[in-house]
Write a protein that holds these residues in place. Structure first.
Motif, PDB file in Angstrom:
ATOM      1  N   LEU A 129      -3.070   6.508  13.730  1.00  4.76           N
ATOM      2  CA  LEU A 129      -2.683   7.672  12.937  1.00  4.76           C
ATOM      3  C   LEU A 129      -3.483   7.733  11.640  1.00  4.76           C
ATOM      4  O   LEU A 129      -3.831   6.687  11.064  1.00  4.76           O
ATOM      5  N   TYR A 130      -3.715   8.944  11.189  1.00  5.96           N
ATOM      6  CA  TYR A 130      -4.480   9.191   9.970  1.00  5.96           C
ATOM      7  C   TYR A 130      -3.606   9.977   9.006  1.00  5.96           C
ATOM      8  O   TYR A 130      -2.826  10.829   9.435  1.00  5.96           O
ATOM      9  N   LYS A 131      -3.765   9.705   7.702  1.00  3.81           N
ATOM     10  CA  LYS A 131      -3.056  10.498   6.718  1.00  3.81           C
ATOM     11  C   LYS A 131      -3.461  11.945   6.901  1.00  3.81           C
ATOM     12  O   LYS A 131      -4.636  12.245   7.100  1.00  3.81           O
ATOM     13  N   VAL A 169       0.841  -1.190   0.000  1.00  4.93           N
ATOM     14  CA  VAL A 169       0.000   0.000   0.000  1.00  4.93           C
ATOM     15  C   VAL A 169       0.880   1.245   0.000  1.00  4.93           C
ATOM     16  O   VAL A 169       2.049   1.204   0.383  1.00  4.93           O
ATOM     17  N   ASP A 170       0.305   2.351  -0.437  1.00 10.22           N
ATOM     18  CA  ASP A 170       1.015   3.629  -0.467  1.00 10.22           C
ATOM     19  C   ASP A 170       0.995   4.219   0.941  1.00 10.22           C
ATOM     20  O   ASP A 170      -0.054   4.603   1.443  1.00 10.22           O
ATOM     21  N   VAL A 171       2.137   4.260   1.586  1.00  7.57           N
ATOM     22  CA  VAL A 171       2.219   4.764   2.951  1.00  7.57           C
ATOM     23  C   VAL A 171       2.919   6.107   3.050  1.00  7.57           C
ATOM     24  O   VAL A 171       2.890   6.745   4.099  1.00  7.57           O
ATOM     25  N   VAL A 172       3.548   6.528   1.966  1.00  3.83           N
ATOM     26  CA  VAL A 172       4.352   7.747   1.989  1.00  3.83           C
ATOM     27  C   VAL A 172       3.480   8.960   2.302  1.00  3.83           C
ATOM     28  O   VAL A 172       2.402   9.132   1.743  1.00  3.83           O
ATOM     29  N   GLY A 173       3.952   9.776   3.224  1.00  5.73           N
ATOM     30  CA  GLY A 173       3.253  10.999   3.591  1.00  5.73           C
ATOM     31  C   GLY A 173       3.273  11.201   5.093  1.00  5.73           C
ATOM     32  O   GLY A 173       3.930  10.478   5.835  1.00  5.73           O
ATOM     33  N   GLY A 224       3.501  -1.844  12.391  1.00  5.53           N
ATOM     34  CA  GLY A 224       2.261  -1.128  12.136  1.00  5.53           C
ATOM     35  C   GLY A 224       1.479  -1.847  11.057  1.00  5.53           C
ATOM     36  O   GLY A 224       2.034  -2.644  10.297  1.00  5.53           O
ATOM     37  N   ASP A 225       0.200  -1.565  11.011  1.00  6.08           N
ATOM     38  CA  ASP A 225      -0.668  -2.138   9.988  1.00  6.08           C
ATOM     39  C   ASP A 225      -1.642  -1.062   9.535  1.00  6.08           C
ATOM     40  O   ASP A 225      -2.167  -0.315  10.367  1.00  6.08           O
ATOM     41  N   ILE A 226      -1.902  -1.029   8.238  1.00  7.24           N
ATOM     42  CA  ILE A 226      -2.882  -0.097   7.704  1.00  7.24           C
ATOM     43  C   ILE A 226      -4.152  -0.874   7.410  1.00  7.24           C
ATOM     44  O   ILE A 226      -4.131  -1.870   6.688  1.00  7.24           O
ATOM     45  N   ARG A 227      -5.236  -0.419   8.037  1.00  7.96           N
ATOM     46  CA  ARG A 227      -6.546  -1.025   7.826  1.00  7.96           C
ATOM     47  C   ARG A 227      -7.529   0.098   7.545  1.00  7.96           C
ATOM     48  O   ARG A 227      -7.648   1.037   8.342  1.00  7.96           O
ATOM     49  N   SER A 258       0.136  -4.481   3.627  1.00  3.76           N
ATOM     50  CA  SER A 258      -0.329  -3.366   4.453  1.00  3.76           C
ATOM     51  C   SER A 258       0.356  -3.385   5.829  1.00  3.76           C
ATOM     52  O   SER A 258      -0.080  -2.695   6.752  1.00  3.76           O
ATOM     53  N   HIS A 259       1.425  -4.163   5.948  1.00  7.74           N
ATOM     54  CA  HIS A 259       2.166  -4.287   7.214  1.00  7.74           C
ATOM     55  C   HIS A 259       3.474  -3.500   7.125  1.00  7.74           C
ATOM     56  O   HIS A 259       4.179  -3.575   6.118  1.00  7.74           O
TER      57      HIS A 259
END
Length: 99
Positions: A93-95, A22-26, A79-82, A65-66
């Protein structure tokens, strides 16, 4: 490996869509803005806490997404993005453009 994708992940040959990084940059921030974690495109991160800039720095990798973090002091975390939300150990955390 860090991937910066500007479009939604596409299913690659032999890979399911959940296998695509997933795109995590930012910039990722807590709801109260106290913790700000910038994930850079070169695989580095810089985390500010309150008025303390660069409280934690290190590198990260993404697998699906890990996320795996290694702080410059050697400390490790995950961390994990869900659903577009980054769950980093005990933090949520939120973008930045979604906070």
């Amino acid at each position: 490996m860090v991937r910066n994708q500007s479009s939604p992940p596409q299913e690659a040959a032999g890979r399911g869509i959940s296998d695509v990084d997933v795109d995590v940059v930012g910039m990722w921030v807590t709801a109260d803005g106290h913790i700000r974690q910038e994930l850079l495109p070169d695989g580095r991160y810089d985390e500010a806490r309150g008025a303390r800039s660069s409280a934690y720095t290190g590198r990260y990798t993404v697998s699906g997404s890990h996320l795996e973090y290694v702080d410059d002091t050697g400390f490790t975390a995950t961390g994990d993005i869900r659903d577009g939300v980054l769950f980093h150990e005990h933090l949520v955390l939120y973008k930045e453009n979604q906070a």
